[in-house]
Design a protein around this motif. Structure first.
Motif, mmCIF file in Angstrom:
data_model
loop_
_atom_site.group_PDB
_atom_site.id
_atom_site.type_symbol
_atom_site.label_atom_id
_atom_site.label_comp_id
_atom_site.label_asym_id
_atom_site.label_seq_id
_atom_site.Cartn_x
_atom_site.Cartn_y
_atom_site.Cartn_z
ATOM 1 N N UNK A 177 0.508 -1.261 -0.400
ATOM 2 C CA UNK A 177 -0.027 -0.341 0.290
ATOM 3 C C UNK A 177 0.853 1.167 -0.214
ATOM 4 N N UNK A 178 1.963 1.675 0.534
ATOM 5 C CA UNK A 178 2.612 2.506 1.156
ATOM 6 C C UNK A 178 3.341 2.898 -0.581
ATOM 7 N N UNK A 179 3.208 4.063 -0.717
ATOM 8 C CA UNK A 179 3.918 4.430 -2.309
ATOM 9 C C UNK A 179 5.195 5.449 -2.247
ATOM 10 N N UNK A 180 6.258 4.962 -2.897
ATOM 11 C CA UNK A 180 7.614 5.574 -2.610
ATOM 12 C C UNK A 180 7.490 6.859 -3.750
ATOM 13 N N UNK A 181 8.306 8.110 -2.952
ATOM 14 C CA UNK A 181 8.071 9.043 -2.802
ATOM 15 C C UNK A 181 8.878 10.078 -2.826
#
Length: 633
Positions: free
Chosen positions: A317-321
């Motif tokens: 679920x976490x998005x790398x930004x």
């Protein structure tokens, strides 16, 4: 990092690598962590700017570091009429999609207990079948948590939400009745997937033999002390009384959004959180001794999918930004009248949560606080301008790329009409220019220039952004909930808009001219008269459909509300469009017969044939964008 150079380049290549490649940055920690004691003054300034420029009535922010909450504050009103101030400790906000993190944690808890396997076919845990659309390529639980299941994105948005909790369908019924088609092989295309995470939540319910909301309460909220949060609908009285009122803009006025209950709780709807509770969640996520279970936060934050080797990707679920060379993990949530943004900098033990209770205007930037803190305290080093180290031809990457989060089989495909696309142009000097959709680290950049550092891999000339191409798929470093797919010319929404406009002009003329013709020939009867009537009715309905679509799409927030709640206007548009398709088919037949049997003068037959062509064009657009039926979805 995966950039490769020949050995002959030696030390120079290493230096070049450091200078030109930041796809997955080397997240270097400073020798000494910055002093965050004055972070409150910075956040206070930005938050107040967001209230004013973003035109939202209230907001709450919380920041954690070093295992504790170091700042929290409420701004504005939780309810305008009652003048209730926002309290970060007690005011509830709808979490929307940020609550997907709770579902991911629940799945990993059950995996740790040996009750499910992330690599197993989801059908092993369900009491209904997901079709075997791609034989030998089953959807796994991991696919659900990484938005790579291949389900049709944004399917099931129409009419599933209700304003009365007593009318809410069960989680099981919703995942069965709104099962999307499988449009891509699993694990191949990243496309934000609400249904997939909902299905993961239903698997939690099945495997644990506990209703989803109860499982979250007992195994996520309760261990962390999240007493102001719930996944239960209708909300418990203690939560409901502190829930902020949601608002949307109507001109310069704030208008309340209606109550919204939705069965897809695992993907976000219905979840309520406070800023203080999100502090507790962030502290646990950054902890080395999680109360949710050993290693669960680390597993959630670990990259589990990337669309291109060496590029940022997605965890569970976490998005790398990445920003300023720092690894940033993000999740945001958007609902009717409620929006929020949460980021973690795990290498710096820092978490930030920002929530508002209004849809706001164009000036609203939910990422503003996180970006301000990151830019101030972790600015990163100057990476310098990239130098091209690969001069191979870049013309193959030219084209128009559309975001993968576009439904193919529901009316939600209409969102593509207002979406920005990525327009890629090859330059004579071997660089690329992208425009329309911003892929730059500079959010306000109208266009960006990119230097190729290895085949298919590009660095931003005046920033830290990276993009990569492979098999017609464009991956950017600034957002990891979708990729961009190369469009054929005939798939262009711009072309479709021009065709619709041309057809509409012809059909407007038909609405005006056909009654005049009928009056002049009112003594005539037979199939020619019926054909003219059919042409008028079809044209009039097409015009009515366009007016309805304008009302639906002219205000994004109102349009979303109408879709989610299944507004009668939406069903009226779809019914009228379906009749237009039938009418256009009838007109096409009548047009052919008119030439065979010599109805009317030649000019009349030509005019009717052109009107029929316009009707067929309009009908094809209606079918393409799925606002026909039955079924109506």
């Amino acid at each position: 990092m995966s950039t490769m150079f020949t050995r002959a380049a030696g030390l120079a290549a290493v230096v070049a690598l450091a200078a030109v490649t930041v796809a997955v940055p080397a997240h270097a920690k400073p020798d000494k962590e910055p002093d965050l004691s004055d972070v409150g003054s910075l956040v206070d300034k930005v938050a107040k700017e967001q209230l004013e420029e973003g035109e939202v009535p209230g907001a709450a922010v919380s920041i954690v570091s070093g295992g504790e909450e170091i700042y929290s504050q409420g701004y504005g009103y939780a309810d305008i009429d009652d003048k209730t101030p926002v309290d970060p400790d007690t005011t509830g906000f709808y979490a929307a999609s940020t609550a997907k993190l709770f579902t991911a944690a629940a799945v990993l808890q059950l995996e740790a207990k040996g009750k499910l396997d992330l690599d197993a076919d989801v059908n092993e845990y369900l009491d209904f079948d997901i079709p075997d659309t791609h034989p030998g390529e089953p959807i796994t639980v991991e696919h659900l948590l990484t938005h790579t299941s291949g389900f049709d994105p944004d399917y099931g948005m129409l009419g599933k939400s209700v304003t009365d909790a007593e009318e809410l369908m069960s989680l099981r019924d919703s995942v069965v009745d709104y099962l999307p088609e499988r449009v891509e092989p699993p694990g191949t295309v990243l496309a934000y997937d609400n249904y997939g995470v909902t299905l993961a939540g239903y698997i939690v319910e099945r495997v644990s033999e506990t209703p989803y909301d109860e499982y979250i309460r007992e195994n996520v909220h309760k261990p962390l002390g999240m007493t102001g949060s719930t996944a239960t609908q209708p909300h418990p009285d203690t939560i409901a009384k502190n829930l902020a009122t949601g608002y949307r803009l109507d001109g310069d006025k704030q208008v309340t959004t209606p109550p919204n209950f939705d069965p897809w709780t695992p993907t976000g709807p219905g979840h309520v959180v406070t800023a203080a509770d999100m502090s507790r969640f962030m502290i646990d996520q950054l902890s080395n001794d999680s109360l949710l279970g050993e290693g669960i936060p680390e597993n959630m934050m670990k990259q589990h999918h990337t669309s291109h080797a060496g590029m940022p990707g997605i965890g569970y679920v976490y998005e790398e930004q990445p920003r300023n060379g720092q690894r940033v993990l993000a999740k945001d949530g958007d609902g009717m009248g409620f929006h929020n943004d949460m980021i973690l900098l795990p290498e710096h033990d820092l978490g930030i949560f920002f929530a508002v209770n209004g849809d706001g205007g164009d000036g609203l930037d939910l990422a503003a606080i996180g970006e301000a803190v990151t830019d101030t305290y972790y600015p990163g080093d100057d990476v310098g301008k990239p130098t091209a180290v690969d001069d191979s031809d870049v013309s193959e990457y030219e084209g128009v790329y559309q975001g993968s989060r576009v439904s193919r089989h529901s009316i939600a495909k209409l969102r593509v009409v207002g979406q920005s696309r990525v327009i890629v142009t090859a330059n004579a000097d071997g660089t690329l220019t992208t425009s329309d959709k911003t892929l730059s680290t500079h959010a306000d950049a109208d266009s960006q220039k990119w230097v190729q550092t290895k085949p298919g891999f590009f660095r931003e000339v005046d920033g830290r952004g990276t993009i990569a191409f492979e098999d017609g798929v464009l991956t950017g470093s600034t957002g990891q909930n979708q990729v961009y797919l190369k469009q054929a010319w005939y798939e262009s929404p711009v072309l479709h808009l021009y065709l619709t406009a041309a057809a509409l002009v012809a059909m407007l003329a038909g609405v005006i001219v056909l009654p005049i013709v009928a009056l002049r020939r009112r003594g005539q009867s037979g199939p020619g008269k019926f054909s003219r009537l059919l042409g008028w009715l079809t044209s009039a309905l097409a015009v009515a459909v366009v007016v309805g679509l304008y009302l639906l799409l002219s205000n994004r927030d109102v349009g979303i509300q109408m879709l989610w709640l299944g507004s009668p206007l939406v069903y009226a548009i779809m019914t009228a469009a379906s009749v237009v398709v039938l009418g256009a088919a009838g007109m096409a037949v009548a047009s052919v017969v008119s030439w065979l049997r010599g109805w009317w003068r030649v000019s009349g037959r030509v005019s009717y044939s052109l009107l029929s062509l316009a009707a067929l064009t309009f009908a094809s657009i209606a079918v393409t964008y799925n606002f026909t039926g039955p079924p109506f979805d």
